[in-house]
Design a protein around this motif. Sequence first.
Motif, PDB file in Angstrom:
ATOM      1  N   LEU A   1       0.978  -1.151  -0.001  1.00 28.97           N
ATOM      2  CA  LEU A   1      -0.018   0.067   0.052  1.00 28.97           C
ATOM      3  C   LEU A   1       0.667   1.333  -0.069  1.00 28.97           C
ATOM      4  O   LEU A   1       0.667   2.133  -0.836  1.00 28.97           O
ATOM      5  N   GLN A   2       2.006   1.377   0.692  1.00 29.59           N
ATOM      6  CA  GLN A   2       2.712   2.437   0.871  1.00 29.59           C
ATOM      7  C   GLN A   2       3.391   2.720  -0.342  1.00 29.59           C
ATOM      8  O   GLN A   2       3.570   3.783  -0.950  1.00 29.59           O
ATOM      9  N   GLN A   3       3.915   1.457  -1.156  1.00 27.52           N
ATOM     10  CA  GLN A   3       4.551   1.824  -2.340  1.00 27.52           C
ATOM     11  C   GLN A   3       3.859   2.062  -3.531  1.00 27.52           C
ATOM     12  O   GLN A   3       4.309   2.981  -4.366  1.00 27.52           O
ATOM     13  N   LEU A   4       2.432   1.779  -3.444  1.00 29.01           N
ATOM     14  CA  LEU A   4       1.650   2.124  -4.489  1.00 29.01           C
ATOM     15  C   LEU A   4       1.308   3.705  -4.231  1.00 29.01           C
ATOM     16  O   LEU A   4       1.132   4.524  -5.377  1.00 29.01           O
ATOM     17  N   GLY A   5       1.148   3.992  -2.974  1.00 24.94           N
ATOM     18  CA  GLY A   5       1.025   5.464  -2.811  1.00 24.94           C
ATOM     19  C   GLY A   5       1.923   6.204  -3.272  1.00 24.94           C
ATOM     20  O   GLY A   5       1.961   7.558  -3.695  1.00 24.94           O
TER      21      GLY A   5
ATOM     22  N   ALA B   1       4.308   5.475  -5.690  1.00 28.18           N
ATOM     23  CA  ALA B   1       4.069   5.286  -7.068  1.00 28.18           C
ATOM     24  C   ALA B   1       3.118   6.362  -7.413  1.00 28.18           C
ATOM     25  O   ALA B   1       3.414   7.104  -8.684  1.00 28.18           O
ATOM     26  N   ARG B   2       1.950   6.524  -6.993  1.00 25.00           N
ATOM     27  CA  ARG B   2       1.066   7.574  -7.231  1.00 25.00           C
ATOM     28  C   ARG B   2       1.734   9.094  -7.384  1.00 25.00           C
ATOM     29  O   ARG B   2       1.550   9.607  -8.199  1.00 25.00           O
ATOM     30  N   ARG B   3       2.270   9.111  -6.181  1.00 24.42           N
ATOM     31  CA  ARG B   3       2.790  10.556  -5.955  1.00 24.42           C
ATOM     32  C   ARG B   3       4.062  10.941  -6.916  1.00 24.42           C
ATOM     33  O   ARG B   3       4.240  12.073  -7.357  1.00 24.42           O
ATOM     34  N   ALA B   4       4.539   9.994  -7.577  1.00 24.65           N
ATOM     35  CA  ALA B   4       5.723  10.303  -8.410  1.00 24.65           C
ATOM     36  C   ALA B   4       4.971   9.978  -9.981  1.00 24.65           C
ATOM     37  O   ALA B   4       5.995   9.868 -10.764  1.00 24.65           O
ATOM     38  N   SER B   5       3.935   9.878  -9.936  1.00 27.44           N
ATOM     39  CA  SER B   5       3.312   9.869 -11.383  1.00 27.44           C
ATOM     40  C   SER B   5       3.872   8.500 -12.013  1.00 27.44           C
ATOM     41  O   SER B   5       4.137   8.493 -13.402  1.00 27.44           O
ATOM     42  N   ALA B   6       3.888   7.495 -11.248  1.00 32.17           N
ATOM     43  CA  ALA B   6       4.295   6.072 -12.015  1.00 32.17           C
ATOM     44  C   ALA B   6       3.202   5.187 -11.969  1.00 32.17           C
ATOM     45  O   ALA B   6       3.524   3.948 -12.035  1.00 32.17           O
TER      46      ALA B   6
END
Length: 119
Positions: free
Chosen positions: A12-16, A18-23
Amino acid sequence: MPNRTFDRNRCLQQLGLARRASALLVGTDAVLAGLAAGSALQVWLAVDAGTNVTKKIRDKCAFYHKPLVQSLSRKELGEALGRSQVVVVAVTNPGFAASLQNALGESDGGVLFDKTESV
């Protein structure tokens, strides 16, 4: 090599992140376009996604030989991305994809990566 277990919080942290990094690509249309363009490296589909969306995403992941992960609910995916609910996302950054794969491990004796075949 030790037996790894599914680390839900780390995913969940990595997905968050990635979202903030536009990935990440978020939503069915964006994910399908990313699969066709080759930018989607890993697809996350909610376990409680509808039948039609599930079939469409499974078929496309199989066709383009991309890993499909089904281990989180719509609500969990949404909360990780700052939304109420999210059905499907695709990771577009190789670093985040590798980090998420490491966090997946095994759960209940079954690998969470779904090596899909044509349905």
